[in-house]
Design an enzyme around this catalytic site. Structure first.
Site, mmCIF file in Angstrom:
data_model
loop_
_atom_site.group_PDB
_atom_site.id
_atom_site.type_symbol
_atom_site.label_atom_id
_atom_site.label_comp_id
_atom_site.label_asym_id
_atom_site.label_seq_id
_atom_site.Cartn_x
_atom_site.Cartn_y
_atom_site.Cartn_z
ATOM 1 N N GLU A 1 -5.678 6.913 8.757
ATOM 2 C CA GLU A 1 -5.407 7.263 7.366
ATOM 3 C C GLU A 1 -6.604 6.876 6.491
ATOM 4 O O GLU A 1 -6.462 6.509 5.328
ATOM 5 C CB GLU A 1 -4.108 6.578 6.914
ATOM 6 N N HIS B 1 -3.777 1.698 8.101
ATOM 7 C CA HIS B 1 -3.677 2.483 9.332
ATOM 8 C C HIS B 1 -4.973 3.260 9.542
ATOM 9 O O HIS B 1 -5.463 3.945 8.637
ATOM 10 C CB HIS B 1 -2.484 3.445 9.248
ATOM 11 N N GLU C 1 2.379 7.547 -0.086
ATOM 12 C CA GLU C 1 2.003 8.418 1.043
ATOM 13 C C GLU C 1 1.323 9.648 0.475
ATOM 14 O O GLU C 1 1.978 10.565 -0.026
ATOM 15 C CB GLU C 1 3.244 8.808 1.859
ATOM 16 N N HIS D 1 -1.189 5.073 1.892
ATOM 17 C CA HIS D 1 -1.097 5.584 3.262
ATOM 18 C C HIS D 1 -1.138 7.105 3.192
ATOM 19 O O HIS D 1 -1.129 7.685 2.115
ATOM 20 C CB HIS D 1 0.225 5.121 3.898
HETATM 21 ZN ZN LIG Z 1 0.220 4.427 7.143
#
Ligand SMILES: [Zn+2]
Length: 300
Positions: free
Chosen positions: A67, A64, A269, A210
């Site tokens: 990110e 992403h 994350e 992420h």
């Molecule tokens: Zn992500």
């Protein structure tokens, strides 16, 4: 210790990544550099290998665009590991030579380089997707919330693991900053390159980095091996993050990896806050993420 190559106080873009990889490889010639394919705009997507062992492990970042801090976390880990190994030192209390002998770690630090450049620099009329991107971004010139690639496809909704269900759940009808799954699985070159690379390299375990949330996702529709949960608990203990069992999520890279190979796959994350996360958080984020990256090398 020599002066660090990777600078962590400034935003990280594709040019810096390519330059850092070149300098790191110059200083640490045992690093193997490769490219897994090209982005929509023709940028080679770099990969770097550390270690020569039988345990084949893969970490990636910046699926992403907003990110991109995950790229910096991964490349800083490459430097720290390479420095420890080349000088015969421990890596956060672990024997770096033993890690190097036991594992082969392949890192793809920036899966979505076109998207990362878009977040940092926006578009100008020379950009091949200039008009579409402005339209997909609702006319805004600020692309700091952009997650997708430059065709407005979310690369982590592109994998053939119940893709149709993810598409219908997201209910995003066309290209945009986030959550559009595309017209089918693996239509985007970045996602297809990741799928090919993963199949070719026969990894025993993968982690996709992420941001944000300080969470570790480890399951996929009950298809994960039974050791995945205990592994996630170890990663959580090492970092202070929470291991979370997810439902109602499909078509992500780690979902596909688990479904395809029935081996452990994780989404990490990192950090806490609003993307892009501020670099004032970098030292804290790095200590947590590096603890997970190191523990990951010991899981197999
Ligand atoms: Zn992500």
């Amino acid at each position: 210790m020599e002066r660090p190559i990777v600078q962590t106080a400034l935003p990280y873009d594709y040019t810096k990544l390519v330059e850092d990889l070149r300098l790191l490889q110059q200083r640490y010639p045992f690093l193997e550099l490769d490219s897994i394919g090209e982005s929509v705009l023709g940028k080679p997507i770099p990969a770097v290998r550390l270690g020569i062992g039988p345990n084949r492990i893969h970490y990636n970042g910046a699926f992403h665009a907003n990110e991109w801090v995950t790229s910096l976390l991964l490349i800083k880990f490459v430097e720290q590991y390479a420095e420890a190994y080349s000088s015969g030192k421990e890596l956060n209390g672990k024997n770096s030579e033993e890690l190097y002998r036991r594992t082969s770690l392949w890192i793809v630090p920036m899966v979505n380089p076109d998207g990362v450049e878009l977040v940092h620099y926006g578009v100008n009329p020379e950009h091949p997707y200039y008009e579409q991107l402005l339209e997909w971004n609702q006319g805004l010139r600020d692309f700091s919330n952009w997650k997708a690639n430059v065709r407005g496809v979310d690369l982590n909704d592109q994998f053939p693991a119940h893709w149709e269900e993810e598409r219908d759940r997201r209910f995003v009808p066309g290209p945009g900053m986030r959550d559009y799954a595309g017209t089918g699985p693996l239509t985007e070159p970045e996602a297809a390159a990741m799928a090919d690379f993963t199949k070719e390299r026969d990894f025993g375990m993968v982690m996709a980095f992420h941001s944000q949330g300080q969470e570790i996702y480890w399951n996929y529709r009950g298809l994960e091996p039974k050791e995945s949960e205990a592994m996630a608990d170890r990663l959580a203990a090492a970092s202070g993050y929470r291991a979370v069992k997810l439902t109602d999520s499909d078509a992500g890279y780690k979902d596909w990896f688990i479904q395809e190979f029935r081996r452990p796959g994780f989404t990490i994350e990192v950090g806490l806050g609003t993307n892009p996360l501020p670099l004032s958080q970098f030292p804290q984020m790095y200590s947590e993420a590096a603890a997970i990256m190191l523990e990951g090398l010991l899981l197999l």
